[in-house]
Design a protein around this motif. Structure first.
Motif, PDB file in Angstrom:
ATOM      1  N   THR A 241      -8.763   3.538  20.477  1.00 27.66           N
ATOM      2  CA  THR A 241      -7.476   2.956  20.854  1.00 27.66           C
ATOM      3  C   THR A 241      -7.579   1.437  20.948  1.00 27.66           C
ATOM      4  O   THR A 241      -6.782   0.708  20.350  1.00 27.66           O
ATOM      5  N   VAL A 242      -8.562   0.955  21.689  1.00 32.79           N
ATOM      6  CA  VAL A 242      -8.714  -0.486  21.864  1.00 32.79           C
ATOM      7  C   VAL A 242      -9.096  -1.135  20.535  1.00 32.79           C
ATOM      8  O   VAL A 242      -8.609  -2.223  20.212  1.00 32.79           O
ATOM      9  N   TRP A 243      -9.957  -0.480  19.751  1.00 30.33           N
ATOM     10  CA  TRP A 243     -10.323  -1.020  18.443  1.00 30.33           C
ATOM     11  C   TRP A 243      -9.075  -1.275  17.601  1.00 30.33           C
ATOM     12  O   TRP A 243      -8.912  -2.335  17.001  1.00 30.33           O
ATOM     13  N   HIS A 244      -8.170  -0.305  17.549  1.00 29.64           N
ATOM     14  CA  HIS A 244      -6.967  -0.470  16.736  1.00 29.64           C
ATOM     15  C   HIS A 244      -6.042  -1.555  17.290  1.00 29.64           C
ATOM     16  O   HIS A 244      -5.393  -2.265  16.510  1.00 29.64           O
ATOM     17  N   MET A 245      -5.995  -1.707  18.590  1.00 31.56           N
ATOM     18  CA  MET A 245      -5.194  -2.798  19.166  1.00 31.56           C
ATOM     19  C   MET A 245      -5.744  -4.154  18.720  1.00 31.56           C
ATOM     20  O   MET A 245      -4.995  -5.036  18.297  1.00 31.56           O
ATOM     21  N   ILE A 246      -7.063  -4.307  18.813  1.00 31.45           N
ATOM     22  CA  ILE A 246      -7.713  -5.563  18.420  1.00 31.45           C
ATOM     23  C   ILE A 246      -7.577  -5.782  16.910  1.00 31.45           C
ATOM     24  O   ILE A 246      -7.235  -6.871  16.453  1.00 31.45           O
ATOM     25  N   SER A 247      -7.826  -4.750  16.147  1.00 35.18           N
ATOM     26  CA  SER A 247      -7.760  -4.841  14.695  1.00 35.18           C
ATOM     27  C   SER A 247      -6.345  -5.168  14.230  1.00 35.18           C
ATOM     28  O   SER A 247      -6.151  -5.937  13.284  1.00 35.18           O
ATOM     29  N   TYR A 248      -5.354  -4.608  14.878  1.00 32.65           N
ATOM     30  CA  TYR A 248      -3.963  -4.868  14.516  1.00 32.65           C
ATOM     31  C   TYR A 248      -3.636  -6.355  14.620  1.00 32.65           C
ATOM     32  O   TYR A 248      -2.906  -6.895  13.787  1.00 32.65           O
ATOM     33  N   GLU A 249      -4.203  -7.013  15.615  1.00 36.84           N
ATOM     34  CA  GLU A 249      -3.973  -8.455  15.765  1.00 36.84           C
ATOM     35  C   GLU A 249      -4.518  -9.232  14.568  1.00 36.84           C
ATOM     36  O   GLU A 249      -3.996 -10.286  14.228  1.00 36.84           O
ATOM     37  N   SER A 250      -5.571  -8.725  13.940  1.00 40.08           N
ATOM     38  CA  SER A 250      -6.196  -9.416  12.805  1.00 40.08           C
ATOM     39  C   SER A 250      -5.632  -9.003  11.452  1.00 40.08           C
ATOM     40  O   SER A 250      -5.397  -9.846  10.596  1.00 40.08           O
ATOM     41  N   VAL A 251      -5.440  -7.691  11.252  1.00 41.58           N
ATOM     42  CA  VAL A 251      -5.084  -7.202   9.914  1.00 41.58           C
ATOM     43  C   VAL A 251      -3.766  -6.439   9.876  1.00 41.58           C
ATOM     44  O   VAL A 251      -3.415  -5.867   8.841  1.00 41.58           O
ATOM     45  N   GLY A 252      -3.058  -6.396  10.978  1.00 39.68           N
ATOM     46  CA  GLY A 252      -1.768  -5.713  11.001  1.00 39.68           C
ATOM     47  C   GLY A 252      -1.894  -4.226  10.725  1.00 39.68           C
ATOM     48  O   GLY A 252      -2.840  -3.571  11.161  1.00 39.68           O
ATOM     49  N   LEU A 253      -0.928  -3.718   9.959  1.00 39.27           N
ATOM     50  CA  LEU A 253      -0.878  -2.282   9.696  1.00 39.27           C
ATOM     51  C   LEU A 253      -2.095  -1.755   8.936  1.00 39.27           C
ATOM     52  O   LEU A 253      -2.352  -0.554   8.936  1.00 39.27           O
ATOM     53  N   SER A 254      -2.854  -2.633   8.309  1.00 44.85           N
ATOM     54  CA  SER A 254      -4.055  -2.195   7.581  1.00 44.85           C
ATOM     55  C   SER A 254      -5.063  -1.518   8.504  1.00 44.85           C
ATOM     56  O   SER A 254      -5.942  -0.793   8.036  1.00 44.85           O
ATOM     57  N   THR A 255      -4.942  -1.727   9.815  1.00 43.14           N
ATOM     58  CA  THR A 255      -5.854  -1.055  10.755  1.00 43.14           C
ATOM     59  C   THR A 255      -5.778   0.463  10.631  1.00 43.14           C
ATOM     60  O   THR A 255      -6.725   1.162  10.973  1.00 43.14           O
ATOM     61  N   MET A 256      -4.662   0.986  10.102  1.00 46.96           N
ATOM     62  CA  MET A 256      -4.532   2.441   9.931  1.00 46.96           C
ATOM     63  C   MET A 256      -5.593   3.002   9.002  1.00 46.96           C
ATOM     64  O   MET A 256      -5.889   4.188   9.048  1.00 46.96           O
ATOM     65  N   GLN A 257      -6.164   2.167   8.141  1.00 48.11           N
ATOM     66  CA  GLN A 257      -7.166   2.635   7.192  1.00 48.11           C
ATOM     67  C   GLN A 257      -8.558   2.750   7.810  1.00 48.11           C
ATOM     68  O   GLN A 257      -9.486   3.216   7.159  1.00 48.11           O
ATOM     69  N   SER A 258      -8.700   2.328   9.058  1.00 51.16           N
ATOM     70  CA  SER A 258      -9.995   2.363   9.728  1.00 51.16           C
ATOM     71  C   SER A 258     -10.147   3.624  10.564  1.00 51.16           C
ATOM     72  O   SER A 258      -9.244   4.005  11.293  1.00 51.16           O
ATOM     73  N   ARG A 259     -11.317   4.225  10.458  1.00 54.66           N
ATOM     74  CA  ARG A 259     -11.648   5.373  11.301  1.00 54.66           C
ATOM     75  C   ARG A 259     -12.847   5.016  12.189  1.00 54.66           C
ATOM     76  O   ARG A 259     -13.741   5.816  12.407  1.00 54.66           O
ATOM     77  N   ALA A 260     -12.828   3.781  12.697  1.00 58.69           N
ATOM     78  CA  ALA A 260     -13.881   3.358  13.628  1.00 58.69           C
ATOM     79  C   ALA A 260     -13.930   4.360  14.777  1.00 58.69           C
ATOM     80  O   ALA A 260     -12.895   4.877  15.212  1.00 58.69           O
TER      81      ALA A 260
END
Length: 185
Positions: free
Chosen positions: A115-134
Motif C-alpha cells: 500500500t505505502v509502496w504504491h502511494m510513494i510510487s504514484y507520486e513519481s510515476v502516476g498511474l504506471s504504479t499499477m504495473q508494479s507488483r512490489a
C-alpha cells in the motif's frame, strides 16, 4: 552513515538511541543484467552502506522461480542475514516472476508495504504504479522486500520507505526492532 533527513509520513528519528546496523543482502533478478550492468542493484548496495548497514551479500539470478527461491532460501537459512532487498521481476510480463517466487516462502506478508509502496510510487510515476507488483514479507525471521528493477523505483523504495523501517531509531515504530521477535511462539 549519511546525514538523517526527516522521515516521510510524520515519523521521526530518536537521536537518543544508538543506531543498530543490519546485515542486508541485495539480489538482482534479471535475464539481462549482471555485475557490470546492474545499476539498480548497485544503487541499493550503495545505499545499504551509506545508511550504516552491512552489505552482507549480493547476487544476480535469472527471472526463474527456482533460481530466485534457491538464492532466497540460502539467505533465509543464514543467521547472518537480517533482510533481503531485491530489484527486478515485479512487473507484468511473462518473465516477471519475483512475487511468484517469494510469496510462497513468506511466513507473513507485510501488506502495508504494498500500500505505502504504491502511494510513494504514484507520486513519481502516476498511474504506471499499477504495473508494479512490489511486495514484502517475513520468512523464518528474515525481512524480504521486492522492488521493481528501475533506478527510480529503487531510490523511492529505499529512500522513502525501506530505509526508515530498517532504522531501529525510527519512531513511532519500525520493522528493525521486531526482527528478534519474528520467531517467538
Amino acid at each position: 552513515m549519511s546525514e538523517i533527513a526527516p522521515p516521510p509520513g510524520g515519523g521521526k528519528i530518536a537521536d537518543s538511541l544508538p543506531f543498530r546496523p543490519l546485515n542486508i543482502a541485495v539480489m538482482t533478478v534479471s535475464d539481462t543484467r549482471g555485475a557490470e550492468s546492474d545499476t539498480s542493484g548497485k544503487l541499493l548496495a550503495e545505499r545499504v552502506a551509506r545508511d550504516g548497514h552491512v552489505l552482507a551479500a549480493r547476487a544476480w539470478v535469472k527471472d526463474d522461480v527456482g533460481e530466485v527461491q534457491a538464492q532466497l532460501k540460502r539467505w533465509i537459512a543464514d543467521p547472518g542475514i537480517d533482510a533481503v532487498v531485491s530489484t527486478g521481476g515485479t512487473g507484468l510480463t511473462g518473465r516477471d516472476v519475483t512475487p511468484e517466487a517469494m510469496r510462497p516462502l513468506f511466513d507473513k506478508t507485510i501488506e502495508g508495504f504494498e500500500t505505502v509502496w504504491h502511494m510513494i510510487s504514484y507520486e513519481s510515476v502516476g498511474l504506471s504504479t499499477m504495473q508494479s507488483r512490489a511486495c514484502a514479507g517475513v520468512a523464518k525471521g528474515t525481512l524480504i522486500f521486492a522492488l521493481p528493477g528501475s533506478n527510480g523505483a529503487c531510490k523511492d523504495g529505499w529512500d522513502r520507505l525501506i530505509r526508515w523501517q530498517l532504522d531501529n531509531r525510527h519512531r513511532p515504530c519500525n520493522l528493525s526492532e521486531l526482527i528478534s521477535r519474528f520467531l517467538e511462539k
